[in-house]
Design an enzyme around this catalytic site. Structure first.
Site, PDB file in Angstrom:
ATOM      1  N   HIS A  88       3.682   8.921   6.356  1.00  0.00           N
ATOM      2  CA  HIS A  88       3.314   7.632   6.946  1.00  0.00           C
ATOM      3  C   HIS A  88       2.672   7.838   8.318  1.00  0.00           C
ATOM      4  CE1 HIS A  88       5.191   5.372   3.819  1.00  0.00           C
ATOM      5  NE2 HIS A  88       6.427   5.518   4.212  1.00  0.00           N
TER       6      HIS A  88
ATOM      7  N   TRP B 250       4.207   4.453  -6.166  1.00  0.00           N
ATOM      8  CA  TRP B 250       3.266   4.407  -7.283  1.00  0.00           C
ATOM      9  C   TRP B 250       2.174   5.456  -7.112  1.00  0.00           C
ATOM     10  CZ3 TRP B 250      -0.394  -0.300  -8.510  1.00  0.00           C
ATOM     11  CH2 TRP B 250      -0.901  -0.163  -9.809  1.00  0.00           C
TER      12      TRP B 250
ATOM     13  N   ARG C 109      10.633  -2.958  -6.323  1.00  0.00           N
ATOM     14  CA  ARG C 109      10.893  -4.393  -6.359  1.00  0.00           C
ATOM     15  C   ARG C 109       9.959  -5.023  -7.393  1.00  0.00           C
ATOM     16  NH1 ARG C 109      10.315  -9.424  -3.884  1.00  0.00           N
ATOM     17  NH2 ARG C 109       8.332  -8.838  -2.913  1.00  0.00           N
TER      18      ARG C 109
END
Length: 348
Positions: free
Chosen positions: A154, A96, A312
């Site tokens: 990350h 997102w 999801r």
């Protein structure tokens, strides 16, 4: 903007290829000396057995190509002051945030109806340093990529080389309630593993998470690194919360645009540019795009990730459907202990 789609490894002569081989061989040898989750952890989740994790400077990484990418990026990525890094712990809203940043930064060249996000997964538009760029066992040449370069990672802030920190690059960090982060991470791993025999139980995965043995974990150290950096250097590190992005996406997007030095003008606001970006980049819109439902898989080395794996529910508080009150309390207590006196809290 062609950068996201045309990243390639320039043809190299034999000497250059041999040099790359030597560089990655050195990293492979180092990785073999690092603590292994299958040997050094008292209990194991199925994911750890399927893709063993290695502990590198206090953080866990796996599969091997990810850690190779981390090491190579540390040594060979040369940042620019104009670079923008989208940084997150895994499963904290990465897709997102990447979509919002990409659409906002490129809105003049790519209005929503022409955005590459309509035909390409956000991870392809904003590539990971340690996955797509430096995890391929060949060093990429990023010097020809125009500024500003929008990249993702990350990698914990504590593992950033001094050259990155002093470069003046912009860091956008997004974190999420650890209980929702864990549940999303557990679902994601089970989708990746696929085989029923390797599906990890919730209890095993939760135990590993509590011990910090998960990709880029421990979670609390990952968050604290960026939190402290944002306090020390707020002009270069923007710290965002997933829950704030959900509750007030317009204000969060304004903050993001201003931080990236491309604020929305009053005229753009009147024309609904901000609202159009929010609509195009909503999880529901992205999830229902053909490219993210049926599109080609993202491939890193021998690993292939279906685009729909990255989507999801994205609901705040979804953990109540999976964690018992006792499990939630245990994780809350761990976070309270680890974040004590930091000024950061995940209390609801």
């Amino acid at each position: 903007m062609e950068f996201p789609l045309t990243i390639s490894f320039n043809a190299k002569n034999r000497e250059e290829e041999e040099q790359d081989d030597r560089i990655y061989k050195k990293y492979e040898e180092l990785i073999l000396t690092l603590p292994d989750s299958t040997k050094d952890s008292p209990s194991l989740s199925s994911m750890s057995q399927f893709h063993p994790l290695r502990c590198y400077d206090g953080f866990w990484f796996g599969p091997e190509f990810v850690l190779l990418g981390v090491m190579a990026a540390q040594d060979h990525f040369i940042p620019r002051s104009s670079d923008i890094l989208i940084c997150t712990p895994p499963k904290a809203g990465t897709v997102w945030l990447k979509a919002l940043a990409f659409a906002t930064l490129n809105r003049n060249d790519q209005p929503c109806k022409q955005s590459l996000l309509l035909s390409h997964n956000p991870h392809k538009c904003v590539p990971f340093l340690e996955f797509r760029l430096y995890g391929e066992r060949r060093l990429p040449d990023l010097t020809a990529v125009p500024s500003p370069r929008l990249l993702g990672t990350h990698i914990p802030y504590q593992l950033f080389p001094k050259s990155w920190v002093s470069s003046g690059l912009k860091i956008v960090y997004l974190c999420r309630n650890p209980k929702d982060t864990f549940v999303s991470y557990w679902h994601f791993n089970n989708k990746l593993i696929g085989e029923e025999s390797y599906r990890e139980s919730l209890d095993d995965a939760f135990d590993s998470f509590l011990r910090g043995v998960h990709l880029a974990g421990p979670f609390w150290d990952h968050v604290l690194g960026y939190w402290n950096a944002s306090l020390l250097n707020p002009q270069n590190v923007l710290f965002l919360r997933y829950e704030d992005l959900k509750s007030d996406p317009a204000e969060s997007l304004r903050r993001l645009a201003e931080f990236m030095q491309c604020p929305f003008s009053e005229e753009e606001e009147r024309q609904g540019v901000l609202d159009k970006i929010l609509d195009m980049c909503s999880m529901e819109s992205l999830k229902n795009l053909d490219v993210n439902k049926n599109g080609s898989k993202l491939q890193f080395q021998t690993f292939k990730y279906r685009n729909d794996t990255f989507f999801r529910r994205g609901i705040v508080g979804d953990y109540v459907n999976f964690l018992t009150p006792e499990m939630a309390e245990r994780l809350d207590q761990v976070m309270e202990d680890k974040l004590r006196n930091s000024g950061l809290s995940f209390k609801e």
